[in-house]
Motif scaffolding. Structure first.
Motif, PDB file in Angstrom:
ATOM      1  N   ASP A 241       3.849  45.797  56.120  1.00 15.94           N
ATOM      2  CA  ASP A 241       4.454  44.463  56.086  1.00 15.94           C
ATOM      3  C   ASP A 241       4.412  43.891  54.681  1.00 15.94           C
ATOM      4  O   ASP A 241       3.601  44.298  53.842  1.00 15.94           O
ATOM      5  N   SER A 242       5.299  42.941  54.398  1.00 19.61           N
ATOM      6  CA  SER A 242       5.453  42.407  53.039  1.00 19.61           C
ATOM      7  C   SER A 242       4.206  41.656  52.563  1.00 19.61           C
ATOM      8  O   SER A 242       3.877  41.678  51.374  1.00 19.61           O
ATOM      9  N   ALA A 243       3.485  41.007  53.478  1.00 18.61           N
ATOM     10  CA  ALA A 243       2.277  40.267  53.079  1.00 18.61           C
ATOM     11  C   ALA A 243       1.223  41.244  52.559  1.00 18.61           C
ATOM     12  O   ALA A 243       0.602  41.009  51.506  1.00 18.61           O
ATOM     13  N   LEU A 244       1.000  42.332  53.301  1.00 18.58           N
ATOM     14  CA  LEU A 244       0.035  43.350  52.859  1.00 18.58           C
ATOM     15  C   LEU A 244       0.482  43.928  51.518  1.00 18.58           C
ATOM     16  O   LEU A 244      -0.325  44.096  50.593  1.00 18.58           O
ATOM     17  N   ALA A 245       1.793  44.203  51.404  1.00 16.47           N
ATOM     18  CA  ALA A 245       2.321  44.786  50.163  1.00 16.47           C
ATOM     19  C   ALA A 245       2.067  43.855  48.982  1.00 16.47           C
ATOM     20  O   ALA A 245       1.622  44.310  47.910  1.00 16.47           O
ATOM     21  N   ASP A 246       2.307  42.556  49.156  1.00 17.52           N
ATOM     22  CA  ASP A 246       2.109  41.590  48.053  1.00 17.52           C
ATOM     23  C   ASP A 246       0.637  41.534  47.643  1.00 17.52           C
ATOM     24  O   ASP A 246       0.317  41.469  46.450  1.00 17.52           O
ATOM     25  N   GLU A 247      -0.243  41.548  48.640  1.00 15.71           N
ATOM     26  CA  GLU A 247      -1.688  41.504  48.345  1.00 15.71           C
ATOM     27  C   GLU A 247      -2.111  42.738  47.540  1.00 15.71           C
ATOM     28  O   GLU A 247      -2.854  42.629  46.552  1.00 15.71           O
ATOM     29  N   GLU A 248      -1.635  43.901  47.953  1.00 12.53           N
ATOM     30  CA  GLU A 248      -2.027  45.144  47.267  1.00 12.53           C
ATOM     31  C   GLU A 248      -1.381  45.240  45.882  1.00 12.53           C
ATOM     32  O   GLU A 248      -1.990  45.753  44.949  1.00 12.53           O
ATOM     33  N   LYS A 249      -0.158  44.720  45.749  1.00 14.81           N
ATOM     34  CA  LYS A 249       0.496  44.722  44.429  1.00 14.81           C
ATOM     35  C   LYS A 249      -0.321  43.897  43.437  1.00 14.81           C
ATOM     36  O   LYS A 249      -0.516  44.298  42.291  1.00 14.81           O
ATOM     37  N   ASP A 250      -0.787  42.717  43.894  1.00 12.00           N
ATOM     38  CA  ASP A 250      -1.618  41.864  43.026  1.00 12.00           C
ATOM     39  C   ASP A 250      -2.887  42.594  42.623  1.00 12.00           C
ATOM     40  O   ASP A 250      -3.305  42.567  41.463  1.00 12.00           O
ATOM     41  N   LYS A 251      -3.506  43.274  43.598  1.00 10.76           N
ATOM     42  CA  LYS A 251      -4.757  43.994  43.336  1.00 10.76           C
ATOM     43  C   LYS A 251      -4.529  45.114  42.311  1.00 10.76           C
ATOM     44  O   LYS A 251      -5.301  45.255  41.347  1.00 10.76           O
TER      45      LYS A 251
END
Length: 259
Positions: A241-251
């Protein structure tokens, strides 16, 4: 892989997406180098081939020069024989001996003519080989110069990216170590079968990233729940999902920022 800690599905998805982000960055770095390493390798092979050819041509010229020298020595030997037989003719007592010596003289003269013909042919061969040698030398110089520039270009790119690539390769191995063999195998299979190397993608505007095929709302909810690994039925890619993707991209961006 028995020592791998048992992860929840969400943790597996995060590890897979992190691995994808890192591997995609490594792909970008390698794309910057493009075909350069192969170009350098091909040029090195061409230079080696031309150098070998040049050495062979030089060796051929030396051999022919030596053969010409031998023919000239042989001619001198034949001339000495003619002188000897001519002197003997002055002392013969009958026509039979005189005719026999005359034949010997004629034979030596024919040998001289043959040797001179061979010398002429060998000199023509030398001139031809000198032309080929000159052309080969020019080609070799041009290839060596081209190789020098390509090596410098590759070296400059390598010096800029080598540290980052080595760091990211280590991190890729680290994340791979967290993922079970079955999932890792699927990830690698998908990566090698798709053109852009994306095996794990997020949902964007109701479709998997890079795809025009809409994902049904029910499936989108299942993906967002992070309870099981779901793949895109059209591309086979693993979906997050996009929320998980955004969190991991930031990390991962924070990880990249350390370089």
């Amino acid at each position: 892989m028995a020592n791998i800690k048992e992860l929840s599905v969400e943790e597996k998805l995060r590890a897979l997406y992190d691995l994808q982000l890192i591997d995609s960055r490594i792909d970008e770095i390698r794309n910057v180098r493009g075909e350069l390493p192969l170009e350098v390798e091909d040029l090195e092979d061409e230079v080696a081939g031309l150098s070998t050819r040049l050495d062979k041509l030089k060796g051929d010229l030396d051999t022919i020069e030596e053969q010409i020298k031998e023919k000239k020595n042989a001619i001198e030997g034949h001339k000495e024989s003619i002188k000897k037989y001519s002197n003997q003719q002055k002392e013969v007592r009958n026509n039979r001996e005189f005719n026999a010596l005359t034949k010997e003289v004629e034979f030596q003269e024919l040998e001289i003519q043959l040797a001179e013909k061979h010398i002429k042919e060998m000199k023509a061969s030398i001139e031809h080989k000198k032309v080929v040698l000159g052309e080969t030398k020019e080609k070799l110089d041009a290839k060596q110069n081209h190789l020098k520039h390509k090596k410098a270009e590759l070296s400059a790119i390598m010096s800029e990216t080598e540290k980052e690539e080595n760091f990211l390769s280590g991190k890729s191995d680290e994340f791979r170590g967290q993922i079970e063999e079955r999932l890792l195998g699927a990830y690698d299979r998908i990566r090698t079968s798709v053109r852009n190397g994306l095996a794990v993608v997020s949902i964007e505007r109701g479709a998997s990233a890079g795809s025009f095929f809409t994902i049904p709302p029910q499936t989108q909810m299942e993906i967002a729940s992070r309870k099981k690994i779901i793949t895109d039925e059209h591309s086979g890619r693993i979906l997050v999902d996009s929320a998980l993707a955004d969190e991991e991209k930031d990390k991962i961006q924070q990880l990249f920022a350390k370089l």
